[in-house]
Design a protein around this motif. Structure first.
Motif, PDB file in Angstrom:
ATOM      1  N   ALA A 226       0.686  -1.153   0.146  1.00  0.00           N
ATOM      2  CA  ALA A 226      -0.214  -0.072   0.212  1.00  0.00           C
ATOM      3  C   ALA A 226       0.536   1.154   0.297  1.00  0.00           C
ATOM      4  O   ALA A 226       0.411   1.994  -1.081  1.00  0.00           O
ATOM      5  CB  ALA A 226      -1.273   0.099   1.316  1.00  0.00           C
ATOM      6  N   ARG A 227       1.993   1.217   0.902  1.00  0.00           N
ATOM      7  CA  ARG A 227       2.836   2.384   0.786  1.00  0.00           C
ATOM      8  C   ARG A 227       3.453   2.683  -0.789  1.00  0.00           C
ATOM      9  O   ARG A 227       3.309   4.312  -0.427  1.00  0.00           O
ATOM     10  CB  ARG A 227       3.112   2.388   1.626  1.00  0.00           C
ATOM     11  CG  ARG A 227       2.544   2.882   3.026  1.00  0.00           C
ATOM     12  CD  ARG A 227       4.203   2.696   4.611  1.00  0.00           C
ATOM     13  NE  ARG A 227       4.778   3.812   4.323  1.00  0.00           N
ATOM     14  CZ  ARG A 227       5.949   3.571   4.770  1.00  0.00           C
ATOM     15  NH1 ARG A 227       6.736   2.914   5.495  1.00  0.00           N
ATOM     16  NH2 ARG A 227       6.208   4.399   4.945  1.00  0.00           N
ATOM     17  N   SER A 228       4.278   1.486  -0.621  1.00  0.00           N
ATOM     18  CA  SER A 228       4.880   2.417  -2.200  1.00  0.00           C
ATOM     19  C   SER A 228       3.532   2.187  -3.321  1.00  0.00           C
ATOM     20  O   SER A 228       4.692   2.721  -4.137  1.00  0.00           O
ATOM     21  CB  SER A 228       5.718   0.638  -2.029  1.00  0.00           C
ATOM     22  OG  SER A 228       5.164  -0.356  -2.166  1.00  0.00           O
ATOM     23  N   ILE A 229       2.813   1.489  -3.730  1.00  0.00           N
ATOM     24  CA  ILE A 229       1.733   1.908  -4.923  1.00  0.00           C
ATOM     25  C   ILE A 229       1.214   3.425  -4.634  1.00  0.00           C
ATOM     26  O   ILE A 229       0.104   3.162  -5.191  1.00  0.00           O
ATOM     27  CB  ILE A 229       0.850   0.918  -4.569  1.00  0.00           C
ATOM     28  CG1 ILE A 229       0.378   0.230  -3.803  1.00  0.00           C
ATOM     29  CG2 ILE A 229       2.079   0.286  -5.292  1.00  0.00           C
ATOM     30  CD1 ILE A 229      -0.864  -0.914  -4.818  1.00  0.00           C
ATOM     31  N   ASP A 230       1.015   4.226  -2.528  1.00  0.00           N
ATOM     32  CA  ASP A 230       0.324   5.096  -3.119  1.00  0.00           C
ATOM     33  C   ASP A 230      -1.141   4.643  -2.474  1.00  0.00           C
ATOM     34  O   ASP A 230      -1.891   5.215  -3.372  1.00  0.00           O
ATOM     35  CB  ASP A 230       0.350   6.139  -3.729  1.00  0.00           C
ATOM     36  CG  ASP A 230       0.266   7.679  -3.243  1.00  0.00           C
ATOM     37  OD1 ASP A 230      -0.055   7.659  -2.170  1.00  0.00           O
ATOM     38  OD2 ASP A 230       0.139   7.812  -3.655  1.00  0.00           O
ATOM     39  N   LEU A 231      -1.292   3.671  -1.819  1.00  0.00           N
ATOM     40  CA  LEU A 231      -2.769   3.285  -2.157  1.00  0.00           C
ATOM     41  C   LEU A 231      -3.982   4.083  -0.279  1.00  0.00           C
ATOM     42  O   LEU A 231      -2.498   3.739   0.311  1.00  0.00           O
ATOM     43  CB  LEU A 231      -3.337   1.557  -1.436  1.00  0.00           C
ATOM     44  CG  LEU A 231      -3.381   0.966  -3.060  1.00  0.00           C
ATOM     45  CD1 LEU A 231      -3.892  -0.575  -2.461  1.00  0.00           C
ATOM     46  CD2 LEU A 231      -3.913   1.302  -3.969  1.00  0.00           C
ATOM     47  N   ASN A 232      -4.300   4.843  -0.362  1.00  0.00           N
ATOM     48  CA  ASN A 232      -4.871   5.398   0.433  1.00  0.00           C
ATOM     49  C   ASN A 232      -6.285   4.311   0.807  1.00  0.00           C
ATOM     50  O   ASN A 232      -6.921   3.594   0.325  1.00  0.00           O
ATOM     51  CB  ASN A 232      -4.935   6.627   0.578  1.00  0.00           C
ATOM     52  CG  ASN A 232      -6.111   7.102  -0.014  1.00  0.00           C
ATOM     53  OD1 ASN A 232      -7.010   6.408  -0.497  1.00  0.00           O
ATOM     54  ND2 ASN A 232      -5.558   7.836  -0.907  1.00  0.00           N
ATOM     55  N   SER A 233      -6.659   4.725   2.235  1.00  0.00           N
ATOM     56  CA  SER A 233      -8.076   4.288   2.410  1.00  0.00           C
ATOM     57  C   SER A 233      -9.049   4.201   1.387  1.00  0.00           C
ATOM     58  O   SER A 233     -10.181   3.844   1.347  1.00  0.00           O
ATOM     59  CB  SER A 233      -8.603   4.393   3.997  1.00  0.00           C
ATOM     60  OG  SER A 233      -8.035   6.345   4.140  1.00  0.00           O
ATOM     61  N   ASN A 234      -8.938   5.561   1.125  1.00  0.00           N
ATOM     62  CA  ASN A 234     -10.486   6.239  -0.146  1.00  0.00           C
ATOM     63  C   ASN A 234      -9.759   4.801  -1.351  1.00  0.00           C
ATOM     64  O   ASN A 234     -10.830   4.261  -1.855  1.00  0.00           O
ATOM     65  CB  ASN A 234     -10.506   7.037  -0.272  1.00  0.00           C
ATOM     66  CG  ASN A 234     -11.634   7.220  -1.614  1.00  0.00           C
ATOM     67  OD1 ASN A 234     -12.589   7.637  -1.150  1.00  0.00           O
ATOM     68  ND2 ASN A 234     -11.068   8.309  -2.330  1.00  0.00           N
ATOM     69  N   ASP A 235      -8.668   4.897  -1.192  1.00  0.00           N
ATOM     70  CA  ASP A 235      -8.651   3.838  -3.219  1.00  0.00           C
ATOM     71  C   ASP A 235      -9.002   2.619  -2.347  1.00  0.00           C
ATOM     72  O   ASP A 235      -9.679   1.529  -3.332  1.00  0.00           O
ATOM     73  CB  ASP A 235      -7.120   3.766  -2.811  1.00  0.00           C
ATOM     74  CG  ASP A 235      -6.920   4.961  -4.128  1.00  0.00           C
ATOM     75  OD1 ASP A 235      -7.205   6.058  -4.497  1.00  0.00           O
ATOM     76  OD2 ASP A 235      -5.317   5.478  -3.478  1.00  0.00           O
ATOM     77  N   LEU A 236      -9.076   2.131  -0.918  1.00  0.00           N
ATOM     78  CA  LEU A 236      -9.486   0.289  -0.625  1.00  0.00           C
ATOM     79  C   LEU A 236     -10.434   1.174  -0.774  1.00  0.00           C
ATOM     80  O   LEU A 236     -11.540  -0.116  -1.733  1.00  0.00           O
ATOM     81  CB  LEU A 236      -8.108   0.222   1.121  1.00  0.00           C
ATOM     82  CG  LEU A 236      -7.395  -0.305   0.311  1.00  0.00           C
ATOM     83  CD1 LEU A 236      -6.195   0.010   2.203  1.00  0.00           C
ATOM     84  CD2 LEU A 236      -6.344  -1.111  -0.187  1.00  0.00           C
ATOM     85  N   TYR A 237     -11.607   2.015  -0.270  1.00  0.00           N
ATOM     86  CA  TYR A 237     -13.194   1.734  -0.381  1.00  0.00           C
ATOM     87  C   TYR A 237     -13.395   1.539  -1.521  1.00  0.00           C
ATOM     88  O   TYR A 237     -13.971   0.787  -2.116  1.00  0.00           O
ATOM     89  CB  TYR A 237     -13.303   3.116   0.648  1.00  0.00           C
ATOM     90  CG  TYR A 237     -14.939   3.155   0.411  1.00  0.00           C
ATOM     91  CD1 TYR A 237     -15.640   2.922   1.210  1.00  0.00           C
ATOM     92  CD2 TYR A 237     -15.197   4.349  -1.001  1.00  0.00           C
ATOM     93  CE1 TYR A 237     -17.128   2.482   0.770  1.00  0.00           C
ATOM     94  CE2 TYR A 237     -16.382   4.777  -0.681  1.00  0.00           C
ATOM     95  CZ  TYR A 237     -17.533   3.950  -0.344  1.00  0.00           C
ATOM     96  OH  TYR A 237     -18.299   4.390  -0.510  1.00  0.00           O
TER      97      TYR A 237
END
Length: 131
Positions: A65-76
């Motif tokens: 998640a950190r290395s591909i820049d995923l945030n909580s909104n992306d996961l939602y």
């Protein structure tokens, strides 16, 4: 952003299949499917395989998640995207071989939340949880 998330989810899911191949699970699946006479039992095996890859997808996303820049909104949004990829969704000619949207999201979340491959054992899970 949905296109990017769909692509990220697809790559992560294919990582799951790679892990199955590397561990011998994919070969075992093929052997079981070959020996299984009933179409409904073959679909059950397929759902077990696909939903395990879904869980592995969650692990991949949790780990990267950190290395591909995923945030909580992306996961939602990724969960929303998966809400439309289940066996019950159009087209009507879909085979029941990947699991319902609810099952896909449930196994994805299991991988995301645990980041533990041992929690992805769809082979021992009840039929109901791989529907």
């Amino acid at each position: 952003t949905y296109a990017r998330l769909g692509y990220v989810g697809l790559v992560a899911h294919e990582f799951g299949h790679h892990m199955q191949a590397a561990s011998g699970m994919l070969r075992e699946y093929g052997e079981r499917a070959y020996r299984t006479k009933s179409r409904s039992d073959r679909y059950l095996l397929s759902r077990r395989l696909e939903l395990q890859a879904q869980c592995f997808e969650g692990i991949f996303l949790a780990a990267t998640a950190r290395s591909i820049d995923l945030n909580s909104n992306d996961l939602y949004e990724l969960r929303i995207w998966h809400a439309y990829t289940g066996d019950e969704d159009p087209p009507g000619s879909r085979k029941p071989d990947h699991g319902s949207s609810a099952a896909q999201i449930r196994w994805l979340n299991r991988g995301l939340d645990s980041a533990d491959f041992a929690r992805c054992n769809t082979w021992k899970a009840s039929k109901k949880s791989v529907k």
